[in-house]
Design a protein around this motif. Sequence first.
Motif, PDB file in Angstrom:
ATOM      1  N   PHE A  95       0.666  -1.242   0.136  1.00 48.64           N
ATOM      2  CA  PHE A  95      -0.021   0.061   0.039  1.00 48.64           C
ATOM      3  C   PHE A  95       0.712   1.188   0.066  1.00 48.64           C
ATOM      4  O   PHE A  95       0.626   2.129  -0.908  1.00 48.64           O
ATOM      5  CB  PHE A  95      -1.183   0.048   0.989  1.00 48.64           C
ATOM      6  CG  PHE A  95      -1.637   1.156   1.406  1.00 48.64           C
ATOM      7  CD1 PHE A  95      -2.613   1.879   0.637  1.00 48.64           C
ATOM      8  CD2 PHE A  95      -1.279   1.998   2.373  1.00 48.64           C
ATOM      9  CE1 PHE A  95      -3.050   2.956   0.810  1.00 48.64           C
ATOM     10  CE2 PHE A  95      -2.102   3.240   2.871  1.00 48.64           C
ATOM     11  CZ  PHE A  95      -2.955   3.750   1.764  1.00 48.64           C
ATOM     12  N   PRO A  96       1.810   1.444   0.970  1.00 51.23           N
ATOM     13  CA  PRO A  96       2.632   2.665   0.881  1.00 51.23           C
ATOM     14  C   PRO A  96       3.321   2.925  -0.293  1.00 51.23           C
ATOM     15  O   PRO A  96       3.405   4.087  -0.838  1.00 51.23           O
ATOM     16  CB  PRO A  96       3.625   2.587   1.965  1.00 51.23           C
ATOM     17  CG  PRO A  96       3.330   1.429   2.868  1.00 51.23           C
ATOM     18  CD  PRO A  96       2.219   0.518   2.083  1.00 51.23           C
ATOM     19  N   ALA A  97       4.030   1.775  -0.780  1.00 53.82           N
ATOM     20  CA  ALA A  97       4.602   1.791  -2.013  1.00 53.82           C
ATOM     21  C   ALA A  97       3.712   2.199  -3.070  1.00 53.82           C
ATOM     22  O   ALA A  97       4.148   3.076  -3.933  1.00 53.82           O
ATOM     23  CB  ALA A  97       5.240   0.408  -2.628  1.00 53.82           C
ATOM     24  N   LYS A  98       2.380   1.718  -3.396  1.00 53.87           N
ATOM     25  CA  LYS A  98       1.486   2.000  -4.444  1.00 53.87           C
ATOM     26  C   LYS A  98       1.274   3.422  -4.075  1.00 53.87           C
ATOM     27  O   LYS A  98       1.060   4.150  -5.395  1.00 53.87           O
ATOM     28  CB  LYS A  98       0.225   1.150  -4.420  1.00 53.87           C
ATOM     29  CG  LYS A  98       0.573  -0.315  -4.879  1.00 53.87           C
ATOM     30  CD  LYS A  98       0.626  -0.541  -6.211  1.00 53.87           C
ATOM     31  CE  LYS A  98       0.904  -1.800  -6.582  1.00 53.87           C
ATOM     32  NZ  LYS A  98       1.746  -2.094  -7.947  1.00 53.87           N
ATOM     33  N   ALA A  99       0.812   3.812  -3.144  1.00 53.14           N
ATOM     34  CA  ALA A  99       0.320   5.321  -2.864  1.00 53.14           C
ATOM     35  C   ALA A  99       1.517   6.167  -3.486  1.00 53.14           C
ATOM     36  O   ALA A  99       1.330   7.145  -4.193  1.00 53.14           O
ATOM     37  CB  ALA A  99      -0.155   5.338  -1.368  1.00 53.14           C
ATOM     38  N   VAL A 100       2.575   6.193  -3.119  1.00 53.13           N
ATOM     39  CA  VAL A 100       3.502   7.151  -3.393  1.00 53.13           C
ATOM     40  C   VAL A 100       3.903   7.070  -4.831  1.00 53.13           C
ATOM     41  O   VAL A 100       4.011   8.294  -5.422  1.00 53.13           O
ATOM     42  CB  VAL A 100       4.914   6.947  -2.645  1.00 53.13           C
ATOM     43  CG1 VAL A 100       5.957   7.982  -3.072  1.00 53.13           C
ATOM     44  CG2 VAL A 100       4.587   7.143  -1.080  1.00 53.13           C
ATOM     45  N   ALA A 101       3.816   5.951  -5.563  1.00 54.83           N
ATOM     46  CA  ALA A 101       4.392   5.737  -6.635  1.00 54.83           C
ATOM     47  C   ALA A 101       2.994   6.258  -7.828  1.00 54.83           C
ATOM     48  O   ALA A 101       3.314   6.633  -8.802  1.00 54.83           O
ATOM     49  CB  ALA A 101       4.777   4.402  -7.196  1.00 54.83           C
ATOM     50  N   ASN A 102       1.941   6.399  -7.160  1.00 52.78           N
ATOM     51  CA  ASN A 102       0.691   6.886  -8.014  1.00 52.78           C
ATOM     52  C   ASN A 102       0.142   8.138  -7.484  1.00 52.78           C
ATOM     53  O   ASN A 102      -0.933   8.221  -7.431  1.00 52.78           O
ATOM     54  CB  ASN A 102      -0.221   5.713  -7.904  1.00 52.78           C
ATOM     55  CG  ASN A 102       0.017   4.665  -8.605  1.00 52.78           C
ATOM     56  OD1 ASN A 102       0.450   4.588  -9.799  1.00 52.78           O
ATOM     57  ND2 ASN A 102       0.362   3.558  -8.165  1.00 52.78           N
ATOM     58  N   GLY A 103       0.960   9.232  -7.158  1.00 52.01           N
ATOM     59  CA  GLY A 103       0.703  10.481  -7.144  1.00 52.01           C
ATOM     60  C   GLY A 103       0.333  10.926  -5.308  1.00 52.01           C
ATOM     61  O   GLY A 103      -0.365  11.921  -5.189  1.00 52.01           O
ATOM     62  N   GLY A 104       0.543   9.978  -4.526  1.00 54.36           N
ATOM     63  CA  GLY A 104       0.578  10.268  -3.227  1.00 54.36           C
ATOM     64  C   GLY A 104      -0.926  10.653  -2.788  1.00 54.36           C
ATOM     65  O   GLY A 104      -1.703   9.560  -2.894  1.00 54.36           O
ATOM     66  N   GLY A 105      -1.293  11.595  -2.256  1.00 46.56           N
ATOM     67  CA  GLY A 105      -2.665  11.785  -1.898  1.00 46.56           C
ATOM     68  C   GLY A 105      -3.767  11.626  -2.769  1.00 46.56           C
ATOM     69  O   GLY A 105      -4.863  11.060  -2.524  1.00 46.56           O
ATOM     70  N   ALA A 106      -3.402  11.627  -4.252  1.00 41.28           N
ATOM     71  CA  ALA A 106      -4.245  11.607  -5.235  1.00 41.28           C
ATOM     72  C   ALA A 106      -4.592  10.257  -5.295  1.00 41.28           C
ATOM     73  O   ALA A 106      -5.871   9.985  -5.981  1.00 41.28           O
ATOM     74  CB  ALA A 106      -3.875  12.066  -6.699  1.00 41.28           C
ATOM     75  N   PHE A 107      -3.971   9.388  -5.044  1.00 39.59           N
ATOM     76  CA  PHE A 107      -4.175   7.914  -4.972  1.00 39.59           C
ATOM     77  C   PHE A 107      -5.365   7.553  -4.145  1.00 39.59           C
ATOM     78  O   PHE A 107      -6.086   6.634  -4.389  1.00 39.59           O
ATOM     79  CB  PHE A 107      -2.904   7.255  -4.674  1.00 39.59           C
ATOM     80  CG  PHE A 107      -2.822   5.600  -4.615  1.00 39.59           C
ATOM     81  CD1 PHE A 107      -2.980   4.870  -5.916  1.00 39.59           C
ATOM     82  CD2 PHE A 107      -3.117   4.683  -3.367  1.00 39.59           C
ATOM     83  CE1 PHE A 107      -3.089   3.591  -5.968  1.00 39.59           C
ATOM     84  CE2 PHE A 107      -3.352   3.540  -3.437  1.00 39.59           C
ATOM     85  CZ  PHE A 107      -3.146   2.874  -4.709  1.00 39.59           C
TER      86      PHE A 107
END
Length: 522
Positions: free
Chosen positions: A33-45
């Motif tokens: 989850f953290p890896a995906k969130a940061v790789a895909n725009g942070g809060g926009a994810f």
Amino acid sequence: MTQVKKRDSWGSRLGIIMAVAGSAVGLGNFLRFPAKAVANGGGAFMIPYFVSLFLLGIPLMWIEWTLGRYGGGFEHGTAPGIFHSVWQKNRFIKYFGVIGIFGPLVIFIYYTYIESWTLAYSFFALLGKYSKLNSQLAMQSFLSGFQGLEKNQYFHGLGPAYLFFLLTFTLNIWVIYYGIKAGIEKLCKWAMPLLFIFGLILMFRVITLAAPDLTKPAWNITNGFGFFWNPDFSALKSAKVWLEAAGQIFFTLSVGIGVILTYASYLSKGDDVVLSGLTAASTNEVAEVILGGSIIIPAAFVFFGPQEIQAIAKSGVFNLGFVTMPLVLNKLPLSALLGFFWFFLLFLAGITSSVSLAQPAVAFLEDEFDISRKKAVLIFGAVSFILCHAAVLFLKNGVVDELDFWGGTFFLVLFATIETILFAWVFGMEQAWDEIHKGADMRVPVVYKFIIKYITPLFLFFILGMWFWQEWLPIILMKNVTQANYIYILSTRLGLLAIFFILALLVKIAWRRKKRQWEQIS
Ligand code: PFF
């Protein structure tokens, strides 16, 4: 006369909620989850993430709990039998159900191996084996040495990793050997609270971090959270971000794969599924968004700053968990203990998920071939032990990523689509609505009748369509596979195909057997 065997069952309502939450809360919550969130725009994810939670995750949770309980009433604990019970006239639907045994087995093959690293690192943390390493490079080579990717001053071969794999594998088999109530439920009932305690301790430690470098006051924890949460709305225009968010919802909730069907098949007719399903899903979301989102990334930000963290986040899920996090914890007082909390938290999260991945195959043998549980577990153990070696021995050749793509991404979406259509359109929404509410402690908001019938399937078709449109050809043609790995990836695909066909054949044999038994009785 055929003997009627009594199926196993859950000991309590809390038990199944803990078990489903145990399956859901896993390595995916704290690493993926953290890896995906940061790789895909942070809060926009988080926007597509929550949209997917409400339009896909929660509906599928209810669908699987309901279908599972329904199938359990016909003594079926896996998708072939459950699908067949829903659509008795269709001779082929049971073969679609094969995915519900195949998918979990494929994930089990690599998941157990990664889980074993967390057990190994729990010991390494306590023994101070990596306590003197203080650079990315050194910690990275410690990990590579352990994984057998290179021989170095830390490790000379795969021996230690293999030992921990054996230990982890045996523990898994031991738990399922004891069955639903005395094995899985018992494990989850103590492992889940312990996991939350470790998670809370780590989260509070991270929140109270002071900026370590006085010359860089901006490297503080508030900015660390900001880095994770500040939205980058431009990411919403990318189909990939939506696909990744939906994929994460499936993976993290353990839906769309068959395990919840199996767990719910051990419920009784009048057991509530609405509130229980929602409670399990909510527990997972707390663990993912609150705990998973508050540990690695904000902590790494404080120590490595806004530039390096981008590279760290993109360097992959394993690096975040096994390189960055131990480095960060090494810089704190009581680092051995904190390191142990971190890795043992991951281990508990892992084992409560991996046992759920094993259960469908075991249930299939028990229910459809009338094999005793102990024998079924031994057969599963022998077969999956051999299969796991694909992940253990060929990690460096990309085999784990390949298994994760098919088992942990593609088939989830496909299976979820089949389940939703069956539930809303074949079973029929009116009957489905009645079935959901049997024994229910709360009503599902009526808007979900519309969502489950139209929005969830359309959303799923859209995701599948986008996937075919954007990625199908290069993936099938293995465009992104290096020359050196080609043979390994091809073998993995052929191996997966063989497993699928063997399972389909077993379904055919089981149905033929049952038919003969019926004919003898009548
Ligand atoms: N939900 C688990 C995690 O987040 O790590 C992984 C998982 C377990 C996926 C069981 C699918 C499954 F059936």
